[in-house]
Design a protein around this motif. Structure first.
Motif, PDB file in Angstrom:
ATOM      1  N   THR A  87       0.836  -1.197   0.000  1.00 51.88           N
ATOM      2  CA  THR A  87       0.000   0.000   0.000  1.00 51.88           C
ATOM      3  C   THR A  87       0.874   1.251   0.000  1.00 51.88           C
ATOM      4  O   THR A  87       2.007   1.222   0.473  1.00 51.88           O
ATOM      5  N   PRO A  88       0.359   2.360  -0.522  1.00 55.39           N
ATOM      6  CA  PRO A  88       1.139   3.597  -0.519  1.00 55.39           C
ATOM      7  C   PRO A  88       1.085   4.337   0.820  1.00 55.39           C
ATOM      8  O   PRO A  88       1.500   5.486   0.907  1.00 55.39           O
ATOM      9  N   LEU A  89       0.617   3.690   1.860  1.00 59.41           N
ATOM     10  CA  LEU A  89       0.467   4.321   3.170  1.00 59.41           C
ATOM     11  C   LEU A  89       1.768   4.216   3.963  1.00 59.41           C
ATOM     12  O   LEU A  89       1.836   3.557   5.004  1.00 59.41           O
ATOM     13  N   LEU A  90       2.810   4.847   3.464  1.00 60.84           N
ATOM     14  CA  LEU A  90       4.120   4.783   4.110  1.00 60.84           C
ATOM     15  C   LEU A  90       4.022   5.286   5.541  1.00 60.84           C
ATOM     16  O   LEU A  90       3.434   6.322   5.813  1.00 60.84           O
ATOM     17  N   GLY A  91       4.606   4.546   6.449  1.00 65.08           N
ATOM     18  CA  GLY A  91       4.553   4.899   7.858  1.00 65.08           C
ATOM     19  C   GLY A  91       3.423   4.201   8.596  1.00 65.08           C
ATOM     20  O   GLY A  91       3.430   4.161   9.830  1.00 65.08           O
ATOM     21  N   PHE A  92       2.476   3.666   7.875  1.00 66.24           N
ATOM     22  CA  PHE A  92       1.336   2.995   8.493  1.00 66.24           C
ATOM     23  C   PHE A  92       1.279   1.506   8.142  1.00 66.24           C
ATOM     24  O   PHE A  92       0.277   0.853   8.411  1.00 66.24           O
ATOM     25  N   LEU A 116      15.067  -0.226  -0.518  1.00 69.48           N
ATOM     26  CA  LEU A 116      15.435  -0.796  -1.814  1.00 69.48           C
ATOM     27  C   LEU A 116      14.225  -1.214  -2.640  1.00 69.48           C
ATOM     28  O   LEU A 116      14.251  -1.164  -3.861  1.00 69.48           O
ATOM     29  N   THR A 117      13.156  -1.651  -1.985  1.00 70.14           N
ATOM     30  CA  THR A 117      12.003  -2.172  -2.717  1.00 70.14           C
ATOM     31  C   THR A 117      10.860  -1.171  -2.888  1.00 70.14           C
ATOM     32  O   THR A 117      10.025  -1.345  -3.766  1.00 70.14           O
ATOM     33  N   ILE A 118      10.807  -0.144  -2.057  1.00 71.77           N
ATOM     34  CA  ILE A 118       9.691   0.812  -2.137  1.00 71.77           C
ATOM     35  C   ILE A 118       9.582   1.468  -3.514  1.00 71.77           C
ATOM     36  O   ILE A 118       8.468   1.571  -4.048  1.00 71.77           O
ATOM     37  N   ILE A 138       8.018  -1.154  -5.808  1.00 68.71           N
ATOM     38  CA  ILE A 138       6.624  -1.397  -5.440  1.00 68.71           C
ATOM     39  C   ILE A 138       5.758  -0.202  -5.831  1.00 68.71           C
ATOM     40  O   ILE A 138       4.662  -0.371  -6.380  1.00 68.71           O
ATOM     41  N   ALA A 139       6.236   1.006  -5.575  1.00 65.05           N
ATOM     42  CA  ALA A 139       5.452   2.210  -5.883  1.00 65.05           C
ATOM     43  C   ALA A 139       5.184   2.339  -7.379  1.00 65.05           C
ATOM     44  O   ALA A 139       4.052   2.599  -7.794  1.00 65.05           O
ATOM     45  N   VAL A 140       6.211   2.156  -8.183  1.00 67.47           N
ATOM     46  CA  VAL A 140       6.017   2.254  -9.639  1.00 67.47           C
ATOM     47  C   VAL A 140       5.107   1.127 -10.127  1.00 67.47           C
ATOM     48  O   VAL A 140       4.219   1.352 -10.960  1.00 67.47           O
ATOM     49  N   GLY A 141       5.306  -0.071  -9.610  1.00 68.70           N
ATOM     50  CA  GLY A 141       4.469  -1.198 -10.020  1.00 68.70           C
ATOM     51  C   GLY A 141       3.007  -0.995  -9.671  1.00 68.70           C
ATOM     52  O   GLY A 141       2.117  -1.238 -10.502  1.00 68.70           O
ATOM     53  N   THR A 142       2.743  -0.519  -8.455  1.00 65.99           N
ATOM     54  CA  THR A 142       1.344  -0.301  -8.070  1.00 65.99           C
ATOM     55  C   THR A 142       0.731   0.858  -8.836  1.00 65.99           C
ATOM     56  O   THR A 142      -0.443   0.801  -9.211  1.00 65.99           O
ATOM     57  N   LEU A 143       1.528   1.906  -9.086  1.00 64.17           N
ATOM     58  CA  LEU A 143       0.999   3.050  -9.843  1.00 64.17           C
ATOM     59  C   LEU A 143       0.640   2.646 -11.269  1.00 64.17           C
ATOM     60  O   LEU A 143      -0.465   2.930 -11.744  1.00 64.17           O
ATOM     61  N   ARG A 144       1.540   1.961 -11.944  1.00 68.97           N
ATOM     62  CA  ARG A 144       1.276   1.567 -13.341  1.00 68.97           C
ATOM     63  C   ARG A 144       0.147   0.532 -13.424  1.00 68.97           C
ATOM     64  O   ARG A 144      -0.685   0.588 -14.338  1.00 68.97           O
ATOM     65  N   THR A 145       0.104  -0.391 -12.481  1.00 71.52           N
ATOM     66  CA  THR A 145      -0.990  -1.377 -12.473  1.00 71.52           C
ATOM     67  C   THR A 145      -2.325  -0.687 -12.224  1.00 71.52           C
ATOM     68  O   THR A 145      -3.326  -0.996 -12.869  1.00 71.52           O
ATOM     69  N   GLY A 146      -2.334   0.249 -11.279  1.00 74.89           N
ATOM     70  CA  GLY A 146      -3.560   0.991 -10.986  1.00 74.89           C
ATOM     71  C   GLY A 146      -4.020   1.833 -12.158  1.00 74.89           C
ATOM     72  O   GLY A 146      -5.226   1.933 -12.430  1.00 74.89           O
ATOM     73  N   GLU A 147      -3.069   2.439 -12.873  1.00 73.40           N
ATOM     74  CA  GLU A 147      -3.444   3.203 -14.064  1.00 73.40           C
ATOM     75  C   GLU A 147      -4.066   2.285 -15.112  1.00 73.40           C
ATOM     76  O   GLU A 147      -5.047   2.654 -15.764  1.00 73.40           O
TER      77      GLU A 147
END
Length: 191
Positions: free
Chosen positions: A59-64, A93-95, A98-107
């Motif tokens: 999830t993009p909820l960094l810190g949570f 290293l993985t964020i 993960i962020a790019v993968g979730t963003l592109r998949t969501g788009e």
């Protein structure tokens, strides 16, 4: 001091160890895997906890991530320690991956066209000014949609792998303990 070096490291050694640790880069991952395998819970509970932590790491909820993992593990009757340990999947290293993968998949899931997609420069400007209303539609909404799909797939995979690994580890451990107990019980008998 208990864990201090006998001979203080020189500056070149410190710099080298900062970029290339003496024990290697895989040591923390191996340590976490052993901690998870040795948890005293059922294989299902441990695997459910790992799946909850894996899902929250996407999830993009960094810190949570830990809070979300604990809530999911509690709702699904999973192991809470395993859930928190599994959130280590989201690390520096993985964020980005993960962020790019979730963003592109969501788009792709939401049908966002290339003209509506956000460039790295635009994203940096939005993050710099912390304009949540401008971030929601082009960034956070697609990331949450992509995180739901990729996180669920990763959680299911991590559940299956963890359940098999923990079950096998506990079976081998029981067999070793049983063998040791039988040796002790046969060795104490008078002949």
């Amino acid at each position: 001091m208990l864990f201090r070096r006998r001979k203080k490291a020189s500056w070149p050694e410190r710099v080298r160890e900062f970029f290339w640790p003496r024990k290697g880069f895989t040591r923390p991952a191996r340590y976490l895997a052993k901690r998870i395998l040795r948890l005293s819970a059922t294989p299902h509970a441990v695997a459910t906890g790992v799946a909850a932590g894996t899902f929250s790491a996407f999830t993009p909820l960094l810190g949570f991530h830990a809070i979300l993992a604990l809530a999911l593990a509690w709702l699904l009757a999973g192991n809470l320690v395993a859930a928190v340990l599994a959130t280590a999947i989201a690390n520096p290293l993985t964020i980005p991956v993960i962020a790019v993968g979730t963003l592109r998949t969501g788009e792709g899931l939401l049908g966002v066209h290339a003209a509506q997609a956000v460039t790295a420069g635009e994203l940096f400007d939005m993050l710099e000014h912390l304009e949540f209303s401008e971030l929601w539609q082009p960034v956070l909404k697609p990331m949450l949609a992509g995180a739901a799909l990729l996180g669920l797939a990763a959680a299911l995979l991590s559940y299956a792998v963890t359940r098999l690994a923990v079950g096998g580890f506990k079976a081998r451990r029981r067999a070793r303990l049983h063998a040791a107990a039988s040796i002790l019980s046969h060795g104490d008998r008078p002949s």
